[in-house]
Design a protein around this motif. Structure first.
Motif, PDB file in Angstrom:
ATOM      1  N   CYS A 308       0.860  -0.883  -0.152  1.00 44.34           N
ATOM      2  CA  CYS A 308      -0.330   0.269   0.198  1.00 44.34           C
ATOM      3  C   CYS A 308       0.772   1.377  -0.011  1.00 44.34           C
ATOM      4  O   CYS A 308       1.907   1.321   0.558  1.00 44.34           O
ATOM      5  N   ASN A 309       0.231   2.259  -0.720  1.00 39.70           N
ATOM      6  CA  ASN A 309       1.179   3.414  -0.618  1.00 39.70           C
ATOM      7  C   ASN A 309       0.481   4.146   0.673  1.00 39.70           C
ATOM      8  O   ASN A 309      -0.477   3.998   1.837  1.00 39.70           O
ATOM      9  N   GLY A 314      -3.377   4.310  -2.568  1.00 39.70           N
ATOM     10  CA  GLY A 314      -3.026   2.821  -3.383  1.00 39.70           C
ATOM     11  C   GLY A 314      -2.536   1.663  -3.173  1.00 39.70           C
ATOM     12  O   GLY A 314      -2.046   2.011  -2.241  1.00 39.70           O
ATOM     13  N   LYS A 316       1.550  -0.758  -5.033  1.00 38.46           N
ATOM     14  CA  LYS A 316       2.017  -0.704  -5.948  1.00 38.46           C
ATOM     15  C   LYS A 316       2.265  -2.390  -6.419  1.00 38.46           C
ATOM     16  O   LYS A 316       2.281  -2.710  -4.819  1.00 38.46           O
ATOM     17  N   TRP A 323       9.599  -2.087  -8.952  1.00 37.95           N
ATOM     18  CA  TRP A 323       8.073  -1.552  -8.051  1.00 37.95           C
ATOM     19  C   TRP A 323       7.562  -0.923  -9.516  1.00 37.95           C
ATOM     20  O   TRP A 323       7.865   0.191 -10.040  1.00 37.95           O
ATOM     21  N   ASN A 325       3.534   1.908 -10.951  1.00 39.56           N
ATOM     22  CA  ASN A 325       3.404   3.011 -10.824  1.00 39.56           C
ATOM     23  C   ASN A 325       2.531   2.691  -9.948  1.00 39.56           C
ATOM     24  O   ASN A 325       1.646   1.405  -9.542  1.00 39.56           O
ATOM     25  N   THR A 326       2.088   3.345  -9.019  1.00 39.99           N
ATOM     26  CA  THR A 326       0.905   3.339  -8.472  1.00 39.99           C
ATOM     27  C   THR A 326      -0.006   3.148  -9.100  1.00 39.99           C
ATOM     28  O   THR A 326      -1.124   3.544 -10.068  1.00 39.99           O
ATOM     29  N   SER A 328      -4.280   3.172  -8.856  1.00 37.62           N
ATOM     30  CA  SER A 328      -5.692   3.989  -7.340  1.00 37.62           C
ATOM     31  C   SER A 328      -6.363   3.023  -7.043  1.00 37.62           C
ATOM     32  O   SER A 328      -6.773   2.386  -8.031  1.00 37.62           O
TER      33      SER A 328
END
Length: 348
Positions: A308-309, A314, A316, A323, A325-326, A328
């Motif tokens: 998790c971010n 969001g 990854k 990794w 990109n995020t 969402s």
């Protein structure tokens, strides 16, 4: 000429009696739905739910979900959808019921009624004779707390239109993915037009029969043969976590001194280890992770790991040591860790 006059008369009647709208499960933001939760903050009822999508209007009409699911289903169960009485059925047409796991960007079909929707056969009538459909939710659709269930319809008679209502649902399942046909969109900006049927109920049927296959997971959808631009990542194979096995500690051997010999040789202690319990190694079946043709040199993370971010908006995914990109989460949902390396987007 007779057909054109009847078509004009049909259209005039349709304009008076409006069109069709799904009321079960409760859709965004119908004033007539069944078991509807409170409206999200800042939203209001749509008293024109029976109208088609505008030519360039966003899918589902609304992108803000309800704060809680309007229904909770279990994969494999029977579900019923129903429609508001008094609408204009436009002689039937093609209907699909679909699910989205990526906030409404892509939809996979779970049931369809082609040619004669809202009727039991060919009809030039405007009053629907079928107002509900019951079908089985596929047993292998994945679980989600924020899935979108959609009804779509291309009418047989009248203006060329595309109808769509969406409901926020939760699904219980042990499955991680589902592959099926991508939802057909027509008579909408950027998509093909399906003309009036004029009595030929096979009109436009090829768009439904030849729809590409996509695979959906709890985190989005990926086309069966590659990336379609809606996702930035290839599908990450599901790798179950290795079970934790409790192994008894190895008992330290107890030193035993030998009897001192008569000679001047310095005695050396002899150790006889105590028996160590035999613990069978666990057998774990882990599906093989496909290897890339040219493995990247970056190995900063383990392939398939999800995280998790920091803001929970969001997550990854690690793809071959890099990794992504995020990705969402859907609006009003937050990313949560389920287990080491596994996350889920759900309502707080």
């Amino acid at each position: 000429m007779l057909f054109k006059i009847s078509t004009i008369a049909f259209a005039l009647v349709a304009s008076v009696s409006a069109h069709m709208a799904m009321i079960e499960p409760c859709t965004r933001f119908t004033p007539n739905g069944k078991n509807c939760p409170a409206l999200p903050a800042g939203q209001s009822f749509d008293y024109n739910m029976k109208n088609p999508l505008g030519y360039n209007q966003v899918l589902c009409k609304y992108t803000t979900p309800y704060a809680t699911p309007v229904a909770t289903w279990t994969a494999g169960q029977s579900i019923t959808t129903s429609f508001e009485a008094g609408g204009a059925a436009h002689g039937g047409g093609h209907v699909q019921f679909s699910l989205s796991y990526d906030g409404g960007k892509t939809f996979v079909v779970i049931h369809e009624v082609l040619k004669h929707a809202f009727f039991n056969g060919p009809s030039n009538g405007n009053a629907a004779t079928v107002l509900s459909y019951t079908f089985t939710l596929p047993a292998n659709v994945p679980a989600s707390n924020s899935a979108i269930f959609a009804w779509t319809w291309v009418n047989a008679i009248g203006n060329r239109e595309f109808y769509m209502n969406c409901a926020d649902v939760a699904i219980k399942s042990s499955s991680t993915s589902f592959t099926g046909k991508q939802m057909t969109i027509a008579n909408h900006q950027g998509y093909p037009e399906i003309p009036e049927f004029n009595g030929n109920y096979d009109t436009g049927i090829e768009h439904y029969l030849n729809a590409p296959k996509i695979t959906v997971t709890g985190y989005g959808s990926v086309p069966g043969g590659g990336n379609n631009g809606n996702n930035t990542l290839p599908p990450v194979p599901h790798v179950p976590q290795t079970p934790t096995v409790s192994v008894p500690p190895v008992v330290k051997p107890t030193p035993i001194e030998e009897e001192k010999p008569v000679s001047n040789v310095v005695p050396v202690p002899s150790y006889v280890p105590s028996p160590v319990p035999s613990v069978p190694s666990p057998v774990v079946s882990v599906p093989p992770v496909p290897q890339p043709t040219s493995p990247p040199t970056n190995s900063g993370c383990t392939h398939g790991t999800q995280t998790c971010n920091a803001d929970g908006a969001g997550f990854k995914v690690c793809v071959w040591g890099v990794w992504s990109n995020t990705i969402s989460c859907a609006a009003t949902t937050k990313c949560k860790a389920l287990a080491p390396g596994t996350v889920n987007c759900g309502w707080p």
